[in-house]
Every structure is written in C-alpha cells, then in structure tokens.
Design a protein around this motif. Sequence first.
Motif, PDB file in Angstrom:
ATOM      1  N   ASN B 152       0.740  -1.144   0.025  1.00 48.03           N
ATOM      2  CA  ASN B 152       0.030   0.074   0.003  1.00 48.03           C
ATOM      3  C   ASN B 152       0.933   1.310  -0.055  1.00 48.03           C
ATOM      4  N   TYR B 153       2.120   1.224  -0.191  1.00 46.78           N
ATOM      5  CA  TYR B 153       2.916   2.257  -0.127  1.00 46.78           C
ATOM      6  C   TYR B 153       3.253   2.777  -1.494  1.00 46.78           C
ATOM      7  N   SER B 154       3.527   4.083  -1.596  1.00 44.52           N
ATOM      8  CA  SER B 154       3.709   4.392  -3.088  1.00 44.52           C
ATOM      9  C   SER B 154       5.128   4.236  -3.178  1.00 44.52           C
ATOM     10  N   SER B 155       5.463   4.167  -4.702  1.00 48.94           N
ATOM     11  CA  SER B 155       6.974   3.802  -4.976  1.00 48.94           C
ATOM     12  C   SER B 155       7.999   4.598  -4.240  1.00 48.94           C
ATOM     13  N   GLY B 156       7.523   5.839  -3.993  1.00 50.95           N
ATOM     14  CA  GLY B 156       8.589   6.992  -3.532  1.00 50.95           C
ATOM     15  C   GLY B 156       8.566   6.565  -1.986  1.00 50.95           C
ATOM     16  N   MET B 157       7.553   6.248  -1.244  1.00 48.88           N
ATOM     17  CA  MET B 157       7.774   5.932  -0.045  1.00 48.88           C
ATOM     18  C   MET B 157       8.568   4.513   0.361  1.00 48.88           C
ATOM     19  N   GLN B 158       8.638   3.561  -0.674  1.00 46.93           N
ATOM     20  CA  GLN B 158       9.269   2.237  -0.730  1.00 46.93           C
ATOM     21  C   GLN B 158      10.774   2.636  -0.574  1.00 46.93           C
ATOM     22  N   VAL B 159      10.958   3.563  -1.719  1.00 50.28           N
ATOM     23  CA  VAL B 159      12.475   3.828  -1.801  1.00 50.28           C
ATOM     24  C   VAL B 159      13.037   4.562  -0.580  1.00 50.28           C
ATOM     25  N   ARG B 160      12.059   5.656   0.048  1.00 52.00           N
ATOM     26  CA  ARG B 160      12.542   6.277   1.080  1.00 52.00           C
ATOM     27  C   ARG B 160      12.853   5.200   2.366  1.00 52.00           C
ATOM     28  N   LEU B 161      12.069   4.223   2.580  1.00 48.60           N
ATOM     29  CA  LEU B 161      12.170   3.425   3.472  1.00 48.60           C
ATOM     30  C   LEU B 161      13.531   2.602   3.414  1.00 48.60           C
ATOM     31  N   ALA B 162      13.683   2.059   2.330  1.00 49.21           N
ATOM     32  CA  ALA B 162      14.794   1.061   1.818  1.00 49.21           C
ATOM     33  C   ALA B 162      16.156   2.050   1.998  1.00 49.21           C
ATOM     34  N   PHE B 163      16.055   3.340   1.352  1.00 49.68           N
ATOM     35  CA  PHE B 163      17.266   4.098   1.584  1.00 49.68           C
ATOM     36  C   PHE B 163      17.579   4.207   3.016  1.00 49.68           C
ATOM     37  N   SER B 164      16.533   4.516   3.826  1.00 57.74           N
ATOM     38  CA  SER B 164      17.010   4.715   5.464  1.00 57.74           C
ATOM     39  C   SER B 164      17.504   3.726   5.876  1.00 57.74           C
ATOM     40  N   VAL B 165      17.214   2.753   5.645  1.00 58.07           N
ATOM     41  CA  VAL B 165      17.771   1.376   6.278  1.00 58.07           C
ATOM     42  C   VAL B 165      19.300   1.228   5.661  1.00 58.07           C
ATOM     43  N   ALA B 166      19.173   1.262   4.377  1.00 57.25           N
ATOM     44  CA  ALA B 166      20.741   1.099   3.520  1.00 57.25           C
ATOM     45  C   ALA B 166      21.636   1.840   4.277  1.00 57.25           C
ATOM     46  N   ILE B 167      21.385   3.274   4.492  1.00 62.09           N
ATOM     47  CA  ILE B 167      22.421   4.046   4.814  1.00 62.09           C
ATOM     48  C   ILE B 167      23.013   3.879   6.420  1.00 62.09           C
ATOM     49  N   ARG B 168      22.401   3.039   7.012  1.00 59.79           N
ATOM     50  CA  ARG B 168      22.862   2.384   8.249  1.00 59.79           C
ATOM     51  C   ARG B 168      24.129   1.557   8.192  1.00 59.79           C
ATOM     52  N   ALA B 169      23.953   1.019   7.025  1.00 59.17           N
ATOM     53  CA  ALA B 169      25.300   0.139   7.045  1.00 59.17           C
ATOM     54  C   ALA B 169      26.659   0.622   7.348  1.00 59.17           C
ATOM     55  N   LYS B 170      27.407   0.180   8.309  1.00 59.78           N
ATOM     56  CA  LYS B 170      28.610   1.013   8.567  1.00 59.78           C
ATOM     57  C   LYS B 170      29.711   0.278   7.883  1.00 59.78           C
ATOM     58  N   SER B 171      29.793  -0.339   6.858  1.00 58.26           N
ATOM     59  CA  SER B 171      31.071  -1.049   6.307  1.00 58.26           C
ATOM     60  C   SER B 171      32.075  -0.185   6.138  1.00 58.26           C
ATOM     61  N   ASP B 172      33.172  -0.793   5.546  1.00 55.85           N
ATOM     62  CA  ASP B 172      34.134  -0.110   5.208  1.00 55.85           C
ATOM     63  C   ASP B 172      34.165   0.397   3.638  1.00 55.85           C
ATOM     64  N   ILE B 173      33.719  -0.518   3.083  1.00 59.63           N
ATOM     65  CA  ILE B 173      33.315  -0.382   1.524  1.00 59.63           C
ATOM     66  C   ILE B 173      31.831  -0.448   1.384  1.00 59.63           C
ATOM     67  N   LEU B 174      31.412   0.536   0.459  1.00 57.88           N
ATOM     68  CA  LEU B 174      29.937   0.341  -0.218  1.00 57.88           C
ATOM     69  C   LEU B 174      29.911   0.316  -1.607  1.00 57.88           C
TER      70      LEU B 174
END
Lengths: 274, 389
Positions: B152-174
């Motif tokens: 029920n999310y718009s595609s923009g909302m889905q991307v926002r959610l995904a991005f918010s999780v993704a940027i938590r990744a604290k690896s040395d290499i992205l």
Amino acid sequence: MIEARALSSNLFSKRNKALLRELVKTEFKLRYQNSVLGYAWSLLKPLGLFGVLYIVFTKIFRFGDAIPHFPVYLLLGIILWTFFLEATAGALMSIVARGDLIRKISFPKYIIVISGTISALINLLLSLSVVLIFAIFNGVDFGPQALLAPFLVLELYLFALGVGLILSALYVNFRDLSHIWDVVMQAAFYAVPIIYPLQFVIDASEIAAKIVMLNPIAQIVQDLRFSLVTESAKRTSDVVQLPFSLAPYLIVLVTVTVGAVYFRKKSNFFAEQI
Amino acid sequence: MIKNNREVAIKIDEVSKDFNLPHELNNNLKQRLLHPLKRTSTEKQHALKDVSFEIKKGDFFGIVGRNGSGKSTLLKIIAEIYAPTKGNVTVNGSLTPFIELGVGFNPELTGKENVFLNGAMLGFSKKEMASMYDEIVDFAELEKFMDQKLKNYSSGMQVRLAFSVAIRAKSDILLLDEVLAVGDINFQKKCFDYFRELKREEKTVVFVTHSMYQVKEYCTQALLIDDGKVVLTKDVDDTLDKYLQIMNPKEKNTEKLTKVKTKKKAFKVEDKNITVTESEISLDFKLSGKINRNINFAVGIKDNAMQAALKYNSVLAKHTGYKAVGSNEVNIEIKFMNILVGGTYSVDLSMLDEKSNSIASFEDIASFHIKNSKSNSGNLYGISSIKVT
C-alpha cells in the motif's frame, strides 16, 4: 577475502543467524496471512486429519485391529510423512523462488534451504504436540524409549535437508524436477508403511519387507511409533540383520554429505543461472 | 590525487567472466531425450576480459561505460554475487553491497517487518535493528505508515524506507549501482547529502553510473569500461573525456553540417556560427527567404539522448515583436547561458508562423561539444540575450 568467506559461510555467525530468523519468520507470517484463525491452523490441520483417519481406519477399513492405539499410530506416520513432503517439495522450489535475493546480494545460499526446512520442522513439532495429546487420551504408556524420539526427529530433519539441498540445486537447471518429484513422492507414500501395518508386507513377502525397511523414512516412522505409541511396532532391526540394519543411517549420512557438497559447488553459479 | 602509500581496499586481478547463454532453452526432459546432442548449443558471452585494477582505501571510485559494457557484472563480481570465471578479487575490509535498494522487501509484510528483514539482509542483528528502528522511521518520514503493508506504499515511500535502512550500513566499503536514479528532488537531495558524508568520512565507495555529472561531482578516481575491457583508469576528467569520445565517435566533425532537412523552401541557411564560452553559448544564424510577416522562430539544443536541454520559442515566449518584413534576409543571434553539463549537443532551428506552426525547419543544423561540466541552476530559460535583425 578467505577470512571473509569463512566468516560468511558459518551458519552461526551473527549475520547468518539474524537472516535465518527473519526468513523463517517471514515464511510463517506469509503462510497464515489473511486467515482468520492464523497460526491455529498449524494445530487444526492435524486435528482434522486425525478425525478423518479415525473414522476411515477404525470404522471402515479395519487395518489396524491388531495394533494397539492404531489411530495415534496412523496419525504419527501421516504427520511425519507430511513433514518430509512439505520440507522437500518446499526446498526444491526455494532457490528459484528466491532468485530476486540471490541476484542482488551475496549471502550463503543454503540459508534459504535451511529456513524453508526449519519452517516445516516447526510445523512438525506443533503437529507432534497434537499427537502427544491424543496419545495421552488414548491411554498410551510412555516408557524410557520415548527419550529416543528427539534423535529420530533430528535424523528425519537431516534426511529432508540433504534431499532438499540436492533437489533445490538440481531444479535451477532442470525444471522438470518438480513434476518428477511429485510422482516420486506419490509412489513413495505407498512404498512406506504409513497407512498399512508393516505386518501386511511381511505376510506377503519377507524380501519386500526387508527392502522397505532399508528406506530411512520407513525406519524413522517405525522407530518413532515404537518410541511413542506402541512397542509392538516392527522396526528395521526386527526384519533385517545387523550390518544391513545400519543401512538407513548410512543413507541419511551419504545424502546429507552429497547434498552439502553438491549444493556448495553449484551455489556459486545460482545468480547467473536462475 | 594518487597517494601510493594508501592501503588497497579492493584488488581485481585479471578477472574474466563468461556467461553461457543457451541458444534455446532446452532444460527439460523431453528436449534432452529428443535432442541429446543439442544441449551443448550454448554461446559464450565474454562479459569481462582480463580486467585488472586497484581501488585504494578512501577512494570514491566511479565506474562508467555504455550499456552492456560490463559495469554491472564487474560490480556483482566485487559483491561476490557472481563468481569470476578466471582471476581473483581481493577485498580488504567489510563490504556492503546495496546493488539495489530494498533487497528482500516483501509487499505482503508491513513496513516495520520489512525494515527488520532488509536489515538482516544487510547484516544487522535483531538487537541492532531494534535500537536503530526509530531513527530509520524518522529519517524516512513514515511514522504513520509503518504498520501498513508495503504493497500500500507509493513507490517513493518504498524507496525512502529502503534508503533509510541502507545508509545505516557501517561497512568500510560500499557498492552503489545508480541508486540515485529514483526519487523526487527531496529524496535526491538526501542521497547527495549522504554521498558527501561518505566522502567526508573517507569511506571507500564503488559507484556505477551513467551520469557524468555525478561522477564529476563525487568521484576521486574513475574507470572506463568498454566491451568488457578496462579502457582507462585515471583521474575523473581524463576518463570522462575518453568516455565522451567512445559515446560519440563522430565528434571530430562536430562543426560539419550533417544533414539539413528543409520542410519548405521558404528559407535557406546562408551562414551559421556557434561560440561556446564558460558562461555563454552564442548561436548566430543568417537565413535568406521571402519575408512577408513578423519573424517567429524556435531554437532547441538537444543532448546526445535527444532530450531538449535548452530551448526557446518566440511564440510561446510571446516575443512577437521581431519585425523584418520587406527584407529578404534575417539574422538571428541568440545567447543562452552555459548551464549545460559535459557532452555533445546538437541544435535545431525552426521558422514559425504566429500559431507556432513550422514554416521551415532545420534539424541538427549544427552541433557542439562541452568538455567541462558545471552546476548552475539559477536561470530556468537559460537565455541571456536575444537579438533579431
């Protein structure tokens, strides 16, 4: 790199444990989604099955008059079979079904197969709790042999996992396998003494009974019946002599080893072949 | 730019990748039984050929190349999604591949459940996710929607959610594969901020993109790949220049008038002149023809994807005062502000009547090349002066 690979291939690493947990949770949530009774179906299904079997096999086909607690004996067999069917048929599809993940992120692929079989295992344990309740109502006496049950369940799980690993890796290149496996499982259902007592086979042909009991599923089903329902259940060691009576365990061991090695070899190329 | 004493983060050593593409999908039993010999009819596609390069720690490393040049295959090999056919990849440090945002997102689960699932894919434990959960929801600005199903999310909302999780990744290499290609302006701004932050923290980033602007803006090193081979690994400017040459092999003849389609013979191009400076693009056209009405015209500058980059239409702009009635010669001088990014552009000119119908049109009347890209977003029309005589 070598270090990183070794880390990521350890099932008990932090990441893999979290991933496994989330995948199993997802599978359970999706299975009972939008149903009113939800998780209760895990218990209601074996209950309903028991009702049907009770009527059919104690009032109409009286196969089991010679066996004490035959309805429970029968239900246990059916539930173990259902687990094996669900775990292997689910595993067969699992790698292809998760192609979206495999093409986008690197993780140990066997987690997919393990998560599917663990979901089936959880269902089995729920069903077994129903069997135990019926066993108590049916007046079954549990002896010390009941302690064997967890090991037998583990053996059944390992066998299903080994078969699942082989099937899932084969299915990536060979899509007829799902239909073939359907037919194989239909045939195997009647080749294993689940709805009929083993005594029927022994009476018809001793040799046939010996061959039947080399099948790990037959061995596990009969052993679990012996362990949980009645000591009159015939076991592998009752029909074949010693070196041969170890065959079912050897088959499980070989299946798991071959499955793990073959799956590992093939899994490097899943991403490009799915 | 190149400091040799820095540690190597990723080393690609003579990596080749072949794909076996079956001509006919004969992976079912019937076809194998009927044509037992036919199953070998596969075609080898050499996606990468002996690729070698190094990425140093702290590099923001861009990979550019045409469609099908092997960029994504290379990224997937670094991410260990594909196994190389030959050669070795050595990764020194922890690595997060978000080749794509929202890996594992399931439309039937709620936003909250998907956050935990996606977090597990990126390597977080349940406890870590629980402690970050509020921040993630805050950043995505989706507080009210977390218990709704993702479908029920718009595609923009889905991307926002995904991005918010993704940027938590604290690896040395992205590893990033054109994740910026989606989202509205607000979201893109967040992405750019995140990129700047990565750059400031001196994270090692491998970035695959088509956008030369993004490479120029963020990357410290760039690699050009074409037809599975590394063409160049150098600093950003040299690589981008080479990329432009590959994209436009005919670029040397830019000043040559390639084809002039004249709809009606009402006008003839007598002369043309293009001057490109840092700040301005001046176009001069001299046309001859019978002029019996007020002059109206349109000028369009297209980029190499045939997208209009700059345009002017005197009718639409209501500049209808250009009078040249009686003369049989018209000079058009139009100056656009140079707000274009690097690339090759071509110019269309049309003479119009009062209703903006074309009287004469000259497609690809001229083309020019801009080497250095700049960002400038002040003037929407991009016109600095117009003179018609």
